[in-house]
Scaffold this motif. Structure first.
Motif, PDB file in Angstrom:
ATOM      1  N   UNK A  75       0.922  -1.351  -0.070  1.00 60.94           N
ATOM      2  CA  UNK A  75      -0.054   0.037  -0.101  1.00 60.94           C
ATOM      3  C   UNK A  75       0.832   1.207  -0.141  1.00 60.94           C
ATOM      4  N   UNK A  76       0.240   2.363  -0.356  1.00 59.14           N
ATOM      5  CA  UNK A  76       1.100   3.611   0.003  1.00 59.14           C
ATOM      6  C   UNK A  76       1.396   3.696   0.993  1.00 59.14           C
ATOM      7  N   UNK A  77       0.605   3.760   2.159  1.00 61.50           N
ATOM      8  CA  UNK A  77       1.123   3.998   3.417  1.00 61.50           C
ATOM      9  C   UNK A  77       2.134   3.234   4.079  1.00 61.50           C
ATOM     10  N   UNK A  78       2.230   1.655   3.514  1.00 62.51           N
ATOM     11  CA  UNK A  78       3.439   1.074   3.961  1.00 62.51           C
ATOM     12  C   UNK A  78       4.545   1.307   2.866  1.00 62.51           C
ATOM     13  N   UNK A  79       4.678   1.876   1.922  1.00 63.08           N
ATOM     14  CA  UNK A  79       5.671   2.250   0.942  1.00 63.08           C
ATOM     15  C   UNK A  79       6.210   3.698   1.928  1.00 63.08           C
ATOM     16  N   UNK A  80       5.369   4.640   2.353  1.00 62.81           N
ATOM     17  CA  UNK A  80       6.092   5.693   3.320  1.00 62.81           C
ATOM     18  C   UNK A  80       6.691   5.245   4.442  1.00 62.81           C
ATOM     19  N   UNK A  81       5.921   4.210   5.100  1.00 63.97           N
ATOM     20  CA  UNK A  81       6.417   3.760   6.202  1.00 63.97           C
ATOM     21  C   UNK A  81       8.028   3.538   6.181  1.00 63.97           C
ATOM     22  N   UNK A  82       8.152   2.590   5.255  1.00 57.88           N
ATOM     23  CA  UNK A  82       9.382   1.738   4.971  1.00 57.88           C
ATOM     24  C   UNK A  82      10.521   2.653   4.716  1.00 57.88           C
ATOM     25  N   UNK A  83      10.172   4.115   4.449  1.00 58.04           N
ATOM     26  CA  UNK A  83      11.522   5.048   4.163  1.00 58.04           C
ATOM     27  C   UNK A  83      11.406   6.096   5.201  1.00 58.04           C
ATOM     28  N   UNK A  84      10.439   5.804   6.239  1.00 57.22           N
ATOM     29  CA  UNK A  84      10.009   7.162   7.080  1.00 57.22           C
ATOM     30  C   UNK A  84      11.271   7.766   7.763  1.00 57.22           C
ATOM     31  N   UNK A  85      12.474   7.101   7.952  1.00 57.22           N
ATOM     32  CA  UNK A  85      13.838   7.450   8.364  1.00 57.22           C
ATOM     33  C   UNK A  85      14.491   8.515   7.262  1.00 57.22           C
ATOM     34  N   UNK A  86      13.947   8.537   6.172  1.00 60.53           N
ATOM     35  CA  UNK A  86      14.576   9.561   5.063  1.00 60.53           C
ATOM     36  C   UNK A  86      13.575  10.596   4.757  1.00 60.53           C
ATOM     37  N   UNK A  87      12.434  10.595   5.401  1.00 58.60           N
ATOM     38  CA  UNK A  87      11.469  11.649   5.206  1.00 58.60           C
ATOM     39  C   UNK A  87      11.579  12.811   6.292  1.00 58.60           C
ATOM     40  N   UNK A  88      11.662  14.038   5.835  1.00 58.29           N
ATOM     41  CA  UNK A  88      11.506  15.139   6.831  1.00 58.29           C
ATOM     42  C   UNK A  88      10.036  15.379   7.297  1.00 58.29           C
ATOM     43  N   UNK A  89       9.979  16.066   8.242  1.00 58.98           N
ATOM     44  CA  UNK A  89       8.529  16.773   8.516  1.00 58.98           C
ATOM     45  C   UNK A  89       7.686  15.902   9.601  1.00 58.98           C
ATOM     46  N   UNK A  90       6.882  16.448  10.118  1.00 56.81           N
ATOM     47  CA  UNK A  90       6.022  15.994  11.342  1.00 56.81           C
ATOM     48  C   UNK A  90       4.480  15.999  10.795  1.00 56.81           C
ATOM     49  N   UNK A  91       4.162  16.278   9.790  1.00 58.48           N
ATOM     50  CA  UNK A  91       3.027  15.784   9.202  1.00 58.48           C
ATOM     51  C   UNK A  91       3.225  15.421   7.619  1.00 58.48           C
ATOM     52  N   UNK A  92       2.677  14.226   7.332  1.00 57.98           N
ATOM     53  CA  UNK A  92       3.136  13.568   5.977  1.00 57.98           C
ATOM     54  C   UNK A  92       1.825  13.564   5.242  1.00 57.98           C
ATOM     55  N   UNK A  93       1.741  13.808   4.327  1.00 61.55           N
ATOM     56  CA  UNK A  93       0.750  13.668   3.226  1.00 61.55           C
ATOM     57  C   UNK A  93       0.970  12.792   2.254  1.00 61.55           C
ATOM     58  N   UNK A  94       0.154  11.690   1.939  1.00 60.59           N
ATOM     59  CA  UNK A  94      -0.145  10.493   1.060  1.00 60.59           C
ATOM     60  C   UNK A  94      -1.005  10.896  -0.232  1.00 60.59           C
ATOM     61  N   UNK A  95      -0.522  11.304  -1.301  1.00 62.60           N
ATOM     62  CA  UNK A  95      -1.069  11.466  -2.497  1.00 62.60           C
ATOM     63  C   UNK A  95      -0.705  10.318  -3.673  1.00 62.60           C
ATOM     64  N   UNK A  96      -1.686   9.634  -4.122  1.00 66.82           N
ATOM     65  CA  UNK A  96      -1.247   8.508  -4.942  1.00 66.82           C
ATOM     66  C   UNK A  96      -0.798   8.894  -6.258  1.00 66.82           C
ATOM     67  N   UNK A  97       0.022   8.331  -7.140  1.00 69.94           N
ATOM     68  CA  UNK A  97       0.477   8.821  -8.420  1.00 69.94           C
ATOM     69  C   UNK A  97      -0.484   8.735  -9.488  1.00 69.94           C
ATOM     70  N   UNK A  98      -1.522   8.120  -9.096  1.00 71.81           N
ATOM     71  CA  UNK A  98      -2.668   7.839 -10.117  1.00 71.81           C
ATOM     72  C   UNK A  98      -3.784   8.973 -10.124  1.00 71.81           C
ATOM     73  N   UNK A  99      -3.559  10.125  -9.091  1.00 77.39           N
ATOM     74  CA  UNK A  99      -4.592  10.938  -8.910  1.00 77.39           C
ATOM     75  C   UNK A  99      -4.258  12.506  -9.669  1.00 77.39           C
TER      76      UNK A  99
END
Length: 246
Positions: A75-99
């Motif tokens: 899932x998109x959320x799982x993909x984000x979590x898998x690289x969370x240590x590389x992501x800055x920010x305290x609020x993360x927005x998930x927008x799918x690449x087909x929208x």
């Protein structure tokens, strides 16, 4: 609040392979999504997350920051979590690449609500206009309370109007809301993702947001009148082309 938008970009969709790289009036679907995120207010960082070298090359060429992920993410959320240590920010927005047509005002309203709400997750909804869409299991329904907090998500028709046998008349008795798959997460929620129990409801309905409700997290909704047009099939792509050309 530092805000990061993530665009999970899976190449091998079962219904429409490579749809994110399909041409949409001169640009890929993925570039349309990326260009749209760049117009959102209050956003500090934008990343495309993909397990595909082809998608990475395309995204890099149009100027996006890309983070490579595992191809095991479901899932998109799982993909984000898998690289969370590389992501800055305290609020993360998930927008799918087909929208490519998501409502940019929704992002602003999600951030506004997050500044005053005690909820953990924020997501947009819209009011259905006909029972045909409500009855479609591909259109996810959401039940909300008076404050707009999500109580449940389902592919079934909810709420059920017990005393009206004619389903076509149910909208006279109840408001029906659909869910748009954009999420705003407080970082602390994603940091606890691997500790969450995979719920039965999530498995039954095949809706990842139910995992958060089953684990006691609070989801607030923001309503929009602009229903998102996603690219899930070749027919959706053709409709999107016609829309842009008009």
């Amino acid at each position: 609040m530092q805000v990061t938008i993530c665009i999970p970009a899976r190449l091998n969709s079962s219904r429409f392979p490579k749809k994110i790289l399909a041409d949409l009036c001169g640009k890929s679907v993925l570039q349309h999504v990326f260009d749209r995120t760049r117009t959102c207010r209050g956003v500090n960082n934008i990343f495309i997350l993909t397990d595909s070298d082809e998608a990475k090359d395309v995204a890099t060429n149009f100027g996006a920051q890309v983070i490579e992920t595992s191809d095991k993410c479901v899932s998109g959320t799982e993909r984000i979590v898998s690289v969370l240590d590389k992501l800055p920010g305290d609020f993360i927005i998930n927008i799918q690449g087909d929208e490519p047509f998501f409502d940019i005002e929704i992002i602003d309203r999600m951030l506004t609500k997050a500044a005053v709400s005690d909820a953990d997750i924020f997501t947009p909804i819209f009011k259905f206009e006909n029972m045909e869409d409500v009855a479609d299991p591909n259109c996810v329904k959401v039940i909300i309370n008076y404050a707009g907090r999500a109580l449940y998500f389902s592919r079934s028709i909810v709420p059920y109007v017990r005393d009206e046998k004619d389903v076509s008349k149910w909208m006279k008795h109840a408001d029906y809301y659909g869910h748009i798959g954009i999420y705003g997460y407080r970082r602390a929620v994603l940091e606890r993702y691997h500790d969450m129990v995979k719920g039965k409801l999530e498995f039954i309905e095949k809706l990842e947001q139910l995992r958060f409700l089953e684990n006691g997290f609070l989801i607030d909704t923001v309503e929009t009148s602009n229903r998102t047009i996603g690219i899930d099939t070749p027919e959706d792509l053709e409709r999107a082309r016609n829309l842009l050309q008009r």
